[in-house]
Design a protein around this motif. Structure first.
Motif, PDB file in Angstrom:
ATOM      1  N   GLU A 187       1.211   9.359  -5.990  1.00  0.00           N
ATOM      2  CA  GLU A 187       1.633  10.750  -5.789  1.00  0.00           C
ATOM      3  C   GLU A 187       2.567  11.214  -6.914  1.00  0.00           C
ATOM      4  O   GLU A 187       2.417  12.317  -7.454  1.00  0.00           O
ATOM      5  CB  GLU A 187       2.336  10.864  -4.430  1.00  0.00           C
ATOM      6  N   LEU A 188       3.523  10.357  -7.280  1.00  0.00           N
ATOM      7  CA  LEU A 188       4.455  10.697  -8.363  1.00  0.00           C
ATOM      8  C   LEU A 188       3.713  10.928  -9.675  1.00  0.00           C
ATOM      9  O   LEU A 188       4.018  11.859 -10.431  1.00  0.00           O
ATOM     10  CB  LEU A 188       5.466   9.558  -8.567  1.00  0.00           C
ATOM     11  N   MET A 189       2.735  10.066  -9.957  1.00  0.00           N
ATOM     12  CA  MET A 189       1.973  10.189 -11.213  1.00  0.00           C
ATOM     13  C   MET A 189       1.202  11.509 -11.252  1.00  0.00           C
ATOM     14  O   MET A 189       1.177  12.203 -12.261  1.00  0.00           O
ATOM     15  CB  MET A 189       0.973   9.032 -11.357  1.00  0.00           C
ATOM     16  N   LEU A 190       0.537  11.833 -10.145  1.00  0.00           N
ATOM     17  CA  LEU A 190      -0.296  13.034 -10.086  1.00  0.00           C
ATOM     18  C   LEU A 190       0.517  14.317 -10.213  1.00  0.00           C
ATOM     19  O   LEU A 190       0.046  15.311 -10.758  1.00  0.00           O
ATOM     20  CB  LEU A 190      -1.059  13.074  -8.763  1.00  0.00           C
ATOM     21  N   THR A 191       1.731  14.292  -9.679  1.00  0.00           N
ATOM     22  CA  THR A 191       2.480  15.547  -9.575  1.00  0.00           C
ATOM     23  C   THR A 191       3.573  15.715 -10.623  1.00  0.00           C
ATOM     24  O   THR A 191       3.777  16.796 -11.144  1.00  0.00           O
ATOM     25  CB  THR A 191       3.138  15.668  -8.186  1.00  0.00           C
ATOM     26  N   VAL A 231       0.837  -1.201   0.000  1.00  0.00           N
ATOM     27  CA  VAL A 231       0.000   0.000   0.000  1.00  0.00           C
ATOM     28  C   VAL A 231       0.876   1.257   0.000  1.00  0.00           C
ATOM     29  O   VAL A 231       0.646   2.204  -0.753  1.00  0.00           O
ATOM     30  CB  VAL A 231      -0.973   0.006   1.196  1.00  0.00           C
ATOM     31  N   ARG A 232       1.907   1.259   0.832  1.00  0.00           N
ATOM     32  CA  ARG A 232       2.794   2.431   0.911  1.00  0.00           C
ATOM     33  C   ARG A 232       3.458   2.694  -0.445  1.00  0.00           C
ATOM     34  O   ARG A 232       3.514   3.825  -0.926  1.00  0.00           O
ATOM     35  CB  ARG A 232       3.858   2.215   1.992  1.00  0.00           C
ATOM     36  N   GLU A 233       3.952   1.621  -1.053  1.00  0.00           N
ATOM     37  CA  GLU A 233       4.619   1.737  -2.349  1.00  0.00           C
ATOM     38  C   GLU A 233       3.644   2.279  -3.407  1.00  0.00           C
ATOM     39  O   GLU A 233       3.976   3.180  -4.177  1.00  0.00           O
ATOM     40  CB  GLU A 233       5.098   0.329  -2.749  1.00  0.00           C
ATOM     41  N   ALA A 234       2.421   1.740  -3.404  1.00  0.00           N
ATOM     42  CA  ALA A 234       1.431   2.153  -4.396  1.00  0.00           C
ATOM     43  C   ALA A 234       1.027   3.619  -4.197  1.00  0.00           C
ATOM     44  O   ALA A 234       0.851   4.362  -5.166  1.00  0.00           O
ATOM     45  CB  ALA A 234       0.208   1.250  -4.329  1.00  0.00           C
ATOM     46  N   TYR A 271     -10.101  10.041  -1.316  1.00  0.00           N
ATOM     47  CA  TYR A 271      -9.673  10.240  -2.702  1.00  0.00           C
ATOM     48  C   TYR A 271      -8.619   9.232  -3.129  1.00  0.00           C
ATOM     49  O   TYR A 271      -7.769   8.831  -2.345  1.00  0.00           O
ATOM     50  CB  TYR A 271      -9.086  11.648  -2.892  1.00  0.00           C
ATOM     51  N   ASP A 272      -8.709   8.827  -4.387  1.00  0.00           N
ATOM     52  CA  ASP A 272      -7.643   8.092  -5.067  1.00  0.00           C
ATOM     53  C   ASP A 272      -7.414   8.794  -6.399  1.00  0.00           C
ATOM     54  O   ASP A 272      -7.756   9.965  -6.539  1.00  0.00           O
ATOM     55  CB  ASP A 272      -8.038   6.615  -5.245  1.00  0.00           C
ATOM     56  N   SER A 273      -6.874   8.089  -7.384  1.00  0.00           N
ATOM     57  CA  SER A 273      -6.729   8.729  -8.690  1.00  0.00           C
ATOM     58  C   SER A 273      -6.965   7.709  -9.789  1.00  0.00           C
ATOM     59  O   SER A 273      -6.926   6.505  -9.560  1.00  0.00           O
ATOM     60  CB  SER A 273      -5.346   9.372  -8.827  1.00  0.00           C
ATOM     61  N   TYR A 314      -4.069   5.152   5.194  1.00  0.00           N
ATOM     62  CA  TYR A 314      -4.064   5.333   3.745  1.00  0.00           C
ATOM     63  C   TYR A 314      -3.673   6.764   3.388  1.00  0.00           C
ATOM     64  O   TYR A 314      -2.881   7.009   2.479  1.00  0.00           O
ATOM     65  CB  TYR A 314      -5.474   5.029   3.240  1.00  0.00           C
ATOM     66  N   ASP A 315      -4.237   7.721   4.155  1.00  0.00           N
ATOM     67  CA  ASP A 315      -3.958   9.133   3.896  1.00  0.00           C
ATOM     68  C   ASP A 315      -2.517   9.519   4.219  1.00  0.00           C
ATOM     69  O   ASP A 315      -1.983  10.460   3.645  1.00  0.00           O
ATOM     70  CB  ASP A 315      -4.887  10.021   4.743  1.00  0.00           C
ATOM     71  N   THR A 316      -1.917   8.836   5.179  1.00  0.00           N
ATOM     72  CA  THR A 316      -0.605   9.287   5.661  1.00  0.00           C
ATOM     73  C   THR A 316       0.561   8.452   5.140  1.00  0.00           C
ATOM     74  O   THR A 316       1.692   8.911   5.141  1.00  0.00           O
ATOM     75  CB  THR A 316      -0.561   9.265   7.209  1.00  0.00           C
ATOM     76  N   MET A 317       0.281   7.232   4.685  1.00  0.00           N
ATOM     77  CA  MET A 317       1.366   6.337   4.270  1.00  0.00           C
ATOM     78  C   MET A 317       2.155   6.824   3.065  1.00  0.00           C
ATOM     79  O   MET A 317       3.331   6.548   2.929  1.00  0.00           O
ATOM     80  CB  MET A 317       0.799   4.972   3.896  1.00  0.00           C
ATOM     81  N   GLY A 318       1.481   7.513   2.164  1.00  0.00           N
ATOM     82  CA  GLY A 318       2.144   7.878   0.910  1.00  0.00           C
ATOM     83  C   GLY A 318       3.042   9.091   1.019  1.00  0.00           C
ATOM     84  O   GLY A 318       3.565   9.558   0.022  1.00  0.00           O
ATOM     85  N   GLY A 319       3.211   9.638   2.211  1.00  0.00           N
ATOM     86  CA  GLY A 319       4.046  10.833   2.346  1.00  0.00           C
ATOM     87  C   GLY A 319       3.261  12.046   1.893  1.00  0.00           C
ATOM     88  O   GLY A 319       2.100  12.209   2.241  1.00  0.00           O
ATOM     89  N   ALA A 320       3.892  12.902   1.073  1.00  0.00           N
ATOM     90  CA  ALA A 320       3.230  14.132   0.589  1.00  0.00           C
ATOM     91  C   ALA A 320       1.943  13.768  -0.145  1.00  0.00           C
ATOM     92  O   ALA A 320       1.844  12.706  -0.728  1.00  0.00           O
ATOM     93  CB  ALA A 320       4.166  14.869  -0.347  1.00  0.00           C
TER      94      ALA A 320
END
Length: 570
Positions: free
Chosen positions: A91-95, A83-86, A167-169, A128-134
């Protein structure tokens, strides 16, 4: 850097290069993992060739739920690392990597149990909200029953006691995969579709390349390489057998079916995620439609054309209708698609319990295989695959840098969004139409619109498929590697699932638009339309059948657009 135009004139040159050059890596498979692996290798400075038997994203990578998501249900399976990796990838894709193709999407998680469910779900979503970092998507928001019903008026009042919005993407998976492949070509990779691996080359005990056949004209050539990477998803085991080496892992195909319905059939400002007894069901906003799915069942039949059955469709309708005030019927369905997840075969017999972790192995000197995983983590999988080939590559392997490499169309996208009105006026289009094009092509939109210079008819909507302009069909053939009508209607555009006619009504018109680019005669135009029409008829027929076997029999009766394809293992 080279021309990223995957047009028909490049095919002769790529064929020559395949036979004449020695590559560091040959990648087999033009799905998202194969395209990602080619991009990863090319941006590390390796000489790389990518070959695909059919079309880019013609398998699993055009038939997913079209989400870049952490995978909420993997939290319950305690797969925190996955989950963290995903979430980091999302985040990378969106930004940075693909802001033109990947967009935030909101979901309502309806709560049905008092006391325990809200804190339990909130805790999961907090992780889920906090695992992905930024984060470039909003955090969770708690809603009362009234608040949830305001957001999703389509729900039955007694279907929930409250809800949580998160939210997801999402992205058009086939378009994203094709853009990854074009970006690889931009950085020097030789990318060639309709090019099937029919054998492996060996020097002593090591794999030293592949023998390929052009399935458009039957020519064969040998492609020499230091290493070969098998990125063929559900075909992994077949290619493994063809190579004559023992596999380290086995892949099981799990069928996932989705239906597409018009946006006005479900009155909602948000997507939905629903728990079922087996897994989860998504209702996903998709332009002026909803995508509803998915199923999760073993599949042992034709890997190229998984067929949806009446039972699959009934299962989806039954589950979504359990919460909708106005139920969906078979008559509401505009499109249906079935895809196969390449799951790593484990001990468990239930495919929904099999891990979405990926495995990579050097199965023989000069041969690497990668399988499993999920669409969202394709970039991580690609980097692992190239790393695994290191022992077979001369010199020191540079580290992966694809987390810093935007896909074609990303650079300049945000500025163009601000200039959409000006761009629209320039080409005589509605600003809404230009924004739609920007979300499909990003800053490549100038190339697309340039095809309409002096041909104003191409800047008009396609008859019977007005969400798309004529230039988009032409660009698919001239720049995006589409070789057949099916490639244009099913993957470069999504006409095959977005209209009740599934592309049949506009097939001849689109075939005539691309005929000049692809050098089609009147006879070829007729054949392409016949083959596409037969495919749609076979799919419709299969979707009325009760069992996988009956559906598969009907679906596989349709002719192949690429007539010279052979089964991977003779």
């Amino acid at each position: 850097m080279t021309e990223a135009k995957l047009g028909p004139e490049a095919r002769e040159e790529t064929w020559r290069r395949l036979g004449a050059e020695t590559f560091d890596l040959v990648v087999i498979g033009g799905g998202v993992v194969g395209a990602g692996t080619a991009l990863d290798a090319a941006t590390r400075g390796l000489r790389v060739a990518l070959v695909e038997a059919r079309d880019l994203a013609s398998g699993t990578s055009s038939r997913s739920s079209k989400l870049f998501h952490g995978g909420l249900r993997y939290l319950e399976q305690l797969e925190f690392g996955l989950v963290r990796e995903a979430l980091r990838e999302r985040e990378l894709m969106l930004t940075r990597i693909a802001p033109h193709l990947v967009k935030p999407v909101s979901f309502l998680y309806p709560l049905q149990h008092r006391v325990w469910e809200r804190p339990y779900t909130a805790a999961g979503l907090f992780l889920y909200d906090t695992m992905g970092g930024a984060r470039s998507v909003p955090g969770q928001k708690h809603l009362t029953r009234a608040g949830a019903l305001r957001l999703v008026p389509a729900l039955k009042r007694d279907a929930l006691i409250g809800g949580i919005r998160y939210y997801d993407s999402q992205a058009d998976d086939a378009r994203h995969t094709m853009t990854v492949a074009r970006t690889a070509a931009h950085y020097g990779a030789v990318v060639r579709t309709s090019t099937q691996v029919v054998g492996f080359l060996r020097e002593a005990d090591r794999v030293s390349g592949v023998r390929v056949r052009d399935v458009e004209d039957g020519r064969e050539t040998e492609v020499h390489a230091n290493a070969v990477i098998n990125c063929t998803g559900v075909w992994t085991d077949e290619l493994q057998r063809l190579s004559g080496s023992r596999g380290r892992f086995r892949v099981r195909a799990s069928k996932g079916v989705h239906i597409v319905v018009p946006r006005d059939r479900i009155v909602s400002e948000s997507g939905l995620i629903l728990r079922t007894e087996k897994s989860v069901l998504f209702v996903i906003p998709w332009r002026n439609h909803w995508i509803v799915g998915t199923t999760d069942t073993d599949w042992h039949l034709d890997l190229a054309h998984p067929a949806a059955t009446k039972n699959d469709i009934d299962y989806i309708l039954e589950h979504v209708n359990s919460v909708l005030a106005t139920p969906l019927t078979h008559d509401d369905i505009e499109g249906v698609y079935a895809g196969l997840r390449p799951l790593l075969a484990g001990e468990s017999e239930e495919t929904s319990k099999l891990s979405r972790e990926h495995a990579v192995a050097r199965v023989a000197p000069g041969l690497v295989a990668i399988a499993g995983g999920k669409y969202t983590t394709y970039r991580v999988m690609a980097a692992d695959a190239v790393d695994a080939a290191a022992p077979d590559l001369p010199g020191r392997l540079q580290p992966s840098i694809t987390d810093k490499v935007p896909l074609l169309g990303a650079d300049g996208y945000h500025a163009l969004v601000n200039q959409a009105d000006h761009l629209a006026a320039q080409h005589g289009l509605h600003p809404y139409r230009v924004r739609h094009l920007l979300d499909r092509y990003g800053s490549l939109v100038h190339e697309v619109l340039a095809l309409g210079d002096g041909k104003p008819e191409l800047l008009r909507p396609i008859e019977h498929a007005p969400d798309y302009l004529g230039v988009e069909a032409v660009y698919a053939a001239s720049h995006e590697g589409a070789l057949h009508l099916e490639d244009v209607l099913a993957r470069r555009t999504r006409i095959s699932i977005e209209y009740p006619h599934r592309g049949v009504d506009c097939a001849e018109g689109v075939a005539r638009m691309v005929a000049d680019v692809l050098g089609w005669s009147e006879e070829t135009v007729r054949r392409e339309v016949e083959v596409y029409t037969a495919r749609v008829a076979a799919e419709r027929d299969s979707q009325t059948q009760p069992s996988d076997e009956a559906a598969d029999k009907r679906r596989s009766s349709a002719p192949e657009a690429r007539a010279l394809l052979t089964a991977p293992v003779g």
